[in-house]
Each structure stands twice: as structure tokens, then as C-alpha cells.
Scaffold this active site. Structure first.
Site, PDB file in Angstrom:
ATOM      1  N   THR A   6      16.606  15.163  44.995  1.00  0.00           N
ATOM      2  CA  THR A   6      17.677  15.701  45.833  1.00  0.00           C
ATOM      3  C   THR A   6      17.556  15.101  47.231  1.00  0.00           C
ATOM      4  OG1 THR A   6      18.684  17.713  46.741  1.00  0.00           O
ATOM      5  CG2 THR A   6      16.297  17.765  46.416  1.00  0.00           C
ATOM      6  N   HIS A  58       2.793  24.963  39.603  1.00  0.00           N
ATOM      7  CA  HIS A  58       1.327  24.897  39.667  1.00  0.00           C
ATOM      8  C   HIS A  58       0.673  25.300  38.332  1.00  0.00           C
ATOM      9  CE1 HIS A  58      -2.241  24.116  41.725  1.00  0.00           C
ATOM     10  NE2 HIS A  58      -2.083  24.831  42.827  1.00  0.00           N
TER      11      HIS A  58
END
Length: 532
Positions: free
Chosen positions: A451, A503
Site C-alpha cells: 500500500t 507475529h
């Protein structure tokens, strides 16, 4: 007096743009604030409007041409006059029409002499054929989509329509479908209005085949429509896109603003004058209420409630899901963009001459990301239940801003594409996104998202994941900053990179290593060629 038509100021991280569409041609009459041309950059489309009433003189940059900020691309000759040649053409056209009318009149007289009874029979037979009713139906929806929403009707009941004319836009979760007329005729009825939820093959309107709009509509309906048209014309057709945006931004009705332009058109100055007078009125009311000891009540304190579009609801749902169902973390770095900027400057013309498309930054970003994904397969993987799915292909989602919201169409097999093919692919997706033409297949899949908020001026951000993907890379504004190089201070064009990742699957070592790889490849583009 000639007025220059110039390319507007481009965002700092955008070096140049492309002429996408001229909405006028040389010799056309234009009015102040009318949209003349669309200029396309990497991710946004800019409109250039007329500064005054006049006639389009010379267009010096055709569609497809690459242009820079403030470059002159055409001119407007002030005033109403067109060339004598055009006037002669008009006169000739009028004469032709007169002759045609004379011939038509003769033919009509001859036809009147024919048997009236036979004529009446033919007429009634023709009416029977033209009176056939055709249903306007919702098209087949994609397998995973159960229902859709009527987004926009482009015609109203009683309007004449032509075969293959777009009647209505139907919005699903991620794509917009167009429904076109199956035959010439009149839109007799609209069964489902804008905002209604509809299913596949549901009837939403009816067309009377071959009928005439003026005959079909009753005099009562016509009066109502003309009364409505007065308001709607002023609110939409009679104002330019830039004025429409200004009205929408400040929640002002066009009917409340007095237009001083040609034919009563509303200009930017009219809107600004209206706002100033409203503010002055509000200030004086506040002052009066202060002096009288009464609490201030402003007449401008209005609000508007608009239902979310289906696409906006889907975006909101997915963003919330990403925040709630992933262990999202963001790591940052910065990159010196000078090497790539120098490379583009050196080879831009040759690249464009050879490939027919300009060399932007996005192709370098995609190439660097693909190489980094090869080295860190966890970043290219996704979680499915208790399994980790590793992908041996490189489909990159490119975030594109559209009038209906942010979408992420997919550029597939990026490892097999050249820089030119990547640029062309991104350009095609951006245009389709802008026009609402993206297909469901182009929206699904993707292993990683890029993006670029830099085109809007964003200096730093923490992008949100695009599930089921495990990571997203945010690019930002390129800004000159003082940097220490070999013990000396240099001013360099720097850009922040932000990698948000899940994560649960990607550890700090992999995320930082991935981001450093992207940084190194962008700062030394030769590495992309040498695979080092």
C-alpha cells in the site's frame, strides 16, 4: 486572450503523470469549472477544469502522453466565438435540414393519399410488436456471493433507453456489476430502488420494447419529472466535478447557492461566497446571543445520515477481523530513494519509447518485495487452522483507492513479470478500480499486500493486515531530509517503510530481515538484476 491548460501540482512522491482522457476536443465550447481532462498518476486520477468560459484552442498533449507538474497541455480561447468555417458548416447544416424537411413534407403528402384503413392496420400491428415488456434482472452473482445491493440507477421510469445502454450498477461485497438494456425502448417501471438488497436473477425493473418516451409517459408524470429535473440538474449536471466535491465537503445544497456562471452555472467562487456569508451570519448570531446572555445556537448545525455501501461494510468488517484475530505488530525502516530516482531520470524516455508505458516507483517496490519473499518464505505464508501454508508463487495485492473505497486487486505471478509488465498490470488494475470494472477473480487471492499512502502525502503509518495474508508493506511520502553519510551531512530523498505482520507466524528476525532486504534492493537497484 488565450488561457493555458496546465497539469496541476503532482504529489511530492509522483514525478509525472499520463493523459488518461480528454473530455473535449479542439474547437469545443467550454464553461468555467468544466472538467476538461483526466490525468493519471501511479494511484490517483486528477481532474483539470476550465478556468473560464471559452473555446478549446490547441491540445498539445494527446491521450497516453507523459506529462510533468505544471506542464502546458492545451489552451482556451476566451469568448463564445467559433471560427467562420464552423459557422459556415452550421449554416450549411441548417440548409440541409431545410431541404430534408421539404423532402419529408412531400413524402408525407404522398403517403397521406394512400388508403387510410391499411395505414391504421399497420400502425396497430407495429404498436403490438413495440409494446412487448422485457424484464430487467439481476445478473448471475459469483458463487460465494448470496445477495447484492442496488447502487445507482442511471435512468428513471419513463426514460428512453438504447440497446446495451447501462441501466443500473449492482454492488456486491467487492465488485460492481452493470445491467444493460436488452433492446431499445422505454424504462416502464423500477421495481427496486437504490439501496435495496436483491438476489441473483431477481426482476428489478421493466422495459417496454420499442416504445417512445414522450408517448409512454403521462402528462402528469412529465410535469413531476420536469419539476424534479430542475432541482437535480442544478445539483448534478449543471455543476462541474470540482464544484460538486466542494458542495459535498461542506454539505451544501446546490439549490441554496446562487450561480453567476454562464446559464446560471455555479462556480467555485459562488460556493465560497455562500460559505463566507453563512459564516458571517453565524458569527453575528453568536455575537448577539453573547450580548443577550443566551447560549449560542447555530443554524448550520445539521447532520446527514447515509447508509454504508456494501463495499464499505465489507472493508470495515475485514479490518476489524484483522485487528481482532491476528497478533499484529509493525516494524519500521527508511530507504534512500536517490538511486532509483536517478535511474528513472536516466532511462525514463528510452523505457517509455520501448515499452509504451512510463517507469514508476511501484514496479521497483514489487520487484524488491518478490525478491525478499523468496528469501523469507514465512512472510509469503498464511495460517489455516493449526497449519502453516507456504506458497511457492508470488501474487501481490496492490492497494488501490477508488470512489467506492479502498480495494486490493491482485497482480499474479509477479516473479515472472518484467518492470514494464508490472507497470502495465498496476495501471490496468487502477483504471478498472476507478471505473468499478474489477472482477471477483481479480480481487481474490494474493499472498502479500503493498500500500502506498505516499501519493496522498502520508509520512508514516501502521498498515492493517489483509487476511488471510500474514504481512503488508506500507510505502510513504518521499521527503528530503538531512542524513549522515560517511561522517558528513547530506540532503537525501528519504522514505519510511512500515511492515505490519502477524507475529503468530513471523518472528522479529524474519520481519526485520525482510524489511532490510527490501531497503537494500531499493537503495542499490543493480542487486535486482544481479540477484544478490
Amino acid at each position: 486572450m488565450a488561457i493555458e491548460i496546465k497539469v496541476p501540482e503532482l504529489p511530492e512522491s509522483v514525478a509525472d503523470g499520463t493523459i488518461a482522457t480528454w473530455h473535449v476536443k479542439e474547437g469545443d465550447k467550454v464553461t468555467r469549472d468544466q472538467n476538461l481532462v483526466d490525468i493519471e498518476t501511479d494511484k490517483v486520477v486528477l481532474e483539470v477544469v476550465a478556468e473560464a468560459d471559452g473555446v478549446i484552442g490547441k491540445i498539445s498533449a494527446e491521450e497516453g502522453a507523459t506529462v510533468k507538474s505544471q506542464e502546458v497541455i492545451g489552451s482556451i480561447e476566451e469568448g463564445d466565438g467559433k471560427s467562420d468555417a464552423k459557422a459556415d458548416k452550421k449554416e450549411a447544416s441548417k440548409d440541409d435540414k431545410k431541404d430534408d424537411k421539404k423532402d419529408e413534407s412531400k413524402d408525407e403528402k404522398k403517403a397521406d393519399k394512400k388508403d387510410d384503413g391499411a395505414s391504421e392496420k399497420k400502425s396497430s400491428k407495429s404498436d403490438e410488436e413495440s409494446g412487448e415488456s422485457i424484464e430487467v434482472k439481476v445478473p448471475e452473482l459469483p458463487e460465494s456471493v448470496s445477495e447484492a445491493t442496488i447502487a445507482t440507477w442511471h435512468v428513471k421510469a419513463g426514460d428512453q433507453v438504447a440497446r446495451d445502454q447501462n441501466l443500473v450498477d449492482i454492488e456486491t461485497d467487492k465488485v460492481v456489476l452493470e445491467v444493460v438494456a436488452e433492446a431499445d425502448g422505454v424504462l416502464a417501471e423500477i421495481i427496486h430502488d437504490e439501496g435495496a438488497n436483491v438476489g441473483a436473477k431477481e426482476v428489478i425493473g421493466k422495459i417496454t420494447k420499442g416504445a417512445s418516451g414522450s408517448v409512454k409517459a403521462s402528462s402528469e408524470d412529465t410535469k413531476e419529472e420536469s419539476a424534479d429535473d430542475e432541482g437535480s440538474d442544478k445539483d448534478s449536471d449543471a455543476v462541474s466535478p470540482s464544484v460538486r466535491r466542494l458542495l459535498a465537503e461542506h454539505d451544501i445544497k446546490a439549490s441554496d447557492v446562487k450561480g453567476t456562471g454562464k446559464d446560471g452555472r455555479i462556480t467555485k467562487e459562488d460556493v465560497e461566497k455562500h460559505m463566507k456569508s453563512a459564516n458571517d451570519k453565524s458569527s453575528s448570531e453568536k455575537q448577539e446571543s453573547k450580548s443577550s446572555g443566551q447560549p449560542a445556537v447555530s443554524g448550520d448545525r445539521t447532520q446527514k445520515r447515509v447508509p454504508m455501501t456494501r463495499l464499505r461494510k465489507t472493508i470495515a468488517k475485514r479490518l476489524l477481523e484483522a485487528k481482532n484475530s491476528t497478533a499484529m505488530l509493525t516494524t519500521f525502516n527508511e530507504v534512500n530513494m536517490k538511486p532509483i530516482m536517478d535511474l528513472r531520470k536516466t532511462y525514463q524516455k528510452e523505457f517509455e519509447d520501448r515499452h509504451g508505458i512510463r517507469l514508476g516507483f511501484m514496479s521497483f517496490y514489487v520487484k524488491a518485495v518478490v525478491e525478499a519473499l523468496k528469501r523469507f518464505p514465512e512472510v509469503n505464508a498464511s495460517i489455516d487452522g493449526d497449519d502453516i501454508v507456504y506458497h511457492n508463487y508470488f501474487d501481490v495485492s496492490i492497494a488501490v483507492s477508488t470512489p467506492r473505497g479502498l480495494v486490493t486487486p491482485v497482480l499474479r505471478d509477479c516473479d515472472k513479470l518484467s518492470l514494464a509488465e508490472i507497470e502495465q498490470g498496476i495501471r490496468d488494475l487502477a483504471i478498472k478500480g476507478r471505473d468499478g470494472k474489477l472482477t471477483l477473480d481479480e480481487m481474490q487471492g494474493g499472498n502479500f499486500t503493498i500500500t502506498n499512502g505516499g501519493v496522498f502525502g502520508s509520512l508514516l503509518s501502521t498498515p492493517i493486515l489483509n487476511p488471510p495474508q500474514s504481512a503488508i508493506l506500507g510505502m510513504h511520502k518521499i521527503q528530503d531530509r538531512p542524513m549522515a553519510v560517511d561522517g558528513k551531512v547530506e540532503i537525501l530523498p528519504m522514505m519510511y517503510l512500515a511492515l505490519s505482520y502477524d507475529h503468530r507466524i513471523i518472528d522479529g528476525k524474519e520481519s526485520v530481515g525482510f524489511l532490510v532486504t527490501v531497503k537494500n534492493l531499493l537503495e542499490d537497484p543493480q542487486r535486482l538484476l544481479l540477484d544478490i
